[in-house]
Scaffold this motif. Structure first.
Motif, PDB file in Angstrom:
ATOM      1  N   LEU A 120       0.851  -1.192   0.000  1.00 42.00           N
ATOM      2  CA  LEU A 120       0.000   0.000   0.000  1.00 42.00           C
ATOM      3  C   LEU A 120       0.883   1.237   0.000  1.00 42.00           C
ATOM      4  CD1 LEU A 120      -2.490  -1.040   2.831  1.00 42.00           C
ATOM      5  CD2 LEU A 120      -2.691  -1.503   0.397  1.00 42.00           C
ATOM      6  N   ASN A 121       0.543   2.179  -0.831  1.00 43.35           N
ATOM      7  CA  ASN A 121       1.245   3.466  -0.885  1.00 43.35           C
ATOM      8  C   ASN A 121       0.261   4.554  -0.479  1.00 43.35           C
ATOM      9  OD1 ASN A 121       3.836   2.526  -2.030  1.00 43.35           O
ATOM     10  ND2 ASN A 121       2.553   1.949  -3.771  1.00 43.35           N
ATOM     11  N   ALA A 122       0.483   5.108   0.723  1.00 43.53           N
ATOM     12  CA  ALA A 122      -0.435   6.106   1.269  1.00 43.53           C
ATOM     13  C   ALA A 122       0.144   7.506   1.148  1.00 43.53           C
ATOM     14  CB  ALA A 122      -0.728   5.783   2.738  1.00 43.53           C
ATOM     15  N   ARG A 123      -0.715   8.446   0.863  1.00 44.56           N
ATOM     16  CA  ARG A 123      -0.308   9.861   0.789  1.00 44.56           C
ATOM     17  C   ARG A 123      -1.400  10.706   1.406  1.00 44.56           C
ATOM     18  NH1 ARG A 123      -1.010  10.835  -5.782  1.00 44.56           N
ATOM     19  NH2 ARG A 123      -3.281  11.051  -5.783  1.00 44.56           N
ATOM     20  N   GLN A 124      -1.027  11.927   1.798  1.00 44.12           N
ATOM     21  CA  GLN A 124      -2.017  12.827   2.374  1.00 44.12           C
ATOM     22  C   GLN A 124      -2.909  13.376   1.269  1.00 44.12           C
ATOM     23  OE1 GLN A 124      -0.395  15.684   5.065  1.00 44.12           O
ATOM     24  NE2 GLN A 124      -2.323  16.779   5.352  1.00 44.12           N
TER      25      GLN A 124
END
Length: 201
Positions: free
Chosen positions: A195-199
């Motif tokens: 998973l690649n999470a960003r704001q």
């Protein structure tokens, strides 16, 4: 003998015979259609009623990359698919993300076995709605092939709410590979969920 044949011919009603024959044909057709529909509905019901316990639980509290290995266990060619579940949440017990996040997900597999993959999000219907729309095959420094499957969409984790997304990975090992047990008995398939999470802005 001729009298008997004449009597039989006179008593034979060809119109009535044709009518009865038509009824028999219609009855056989109706039975065939009913059989096909019953099998189709049975397969659909089996798929949508499957209960899959999550094997992984991701807690996304901040931006970054999160990854875990998904264990397939023993997997053999068969008509029925295998199902594996995992969850993605923005909270764990009382801890919760304090910003709006969005994430994109990938499933990275080895190519040791001729498996087919579908991924479903927040649904009990595993027959339609596969979210995999990106497929890439690459090699590492050792020459091993890896397949990356993913969704091009980003999914929201709004910090005002406790959010959990549930995913089910549907894995099919086509039954025709039963003909080659010596080729597929030993290898195992390794799967990494990333998973690649960003704001979210």
């Amino acid at each position: 003998m001729n009298q008997w044949l004449n009597k039989l011919q006179n008593s034979f009603d060809s119109d009535r015979f044709s009518l009865v024959f038509c009824y028999i044909i219609i009855f056989v057709i109706l039975l065939s259609v009913l059989y096909i529909l019953t099998r189709t509905f049975s397969r659909y019901t089996t798929d949508v009623s499957i209960q899959v316990e999550p094997k992984l639980a991701f807690f996304i509290a901040d931006v970054g990359t999160y990854s875990e290995t998904l264990e397939l266990g023993e997997i053999l060619p068969r008509e029925e698919p295998y199902y594996y579940s995992f969850t993605v949440s923005n909270f764990k017990n009382e801890d919760k993300a304090n910003v709006d996040l969005e994430y994109q997900l990938q499933v990275i597999t080895t190519t040791n076995l001729p498996l087919q993959y579908e991924l479903f999000r927040n649904t009990d219907d595993y027959t339609t709605g596969n979210i995999i729309d990106v497929k890439e095959v690459d090699t590492n420094a050792d020459g091993m092939y890896f397949q990356t499957l993913g969704s091009s969409n980003y999914y929201d984790l709004t910090y005002h709410n406790k959010v959990t997304d549930t995913y089910v990975l549907k894995v099919t090992f086509p039954i025709e590979y039963q003909q080659f047990p010596e080729k597929y008995a030993g290898p195992v398939e390794l799967i990494e969920v990333q998973l690649n999470a960003r704001q979210k802005v």
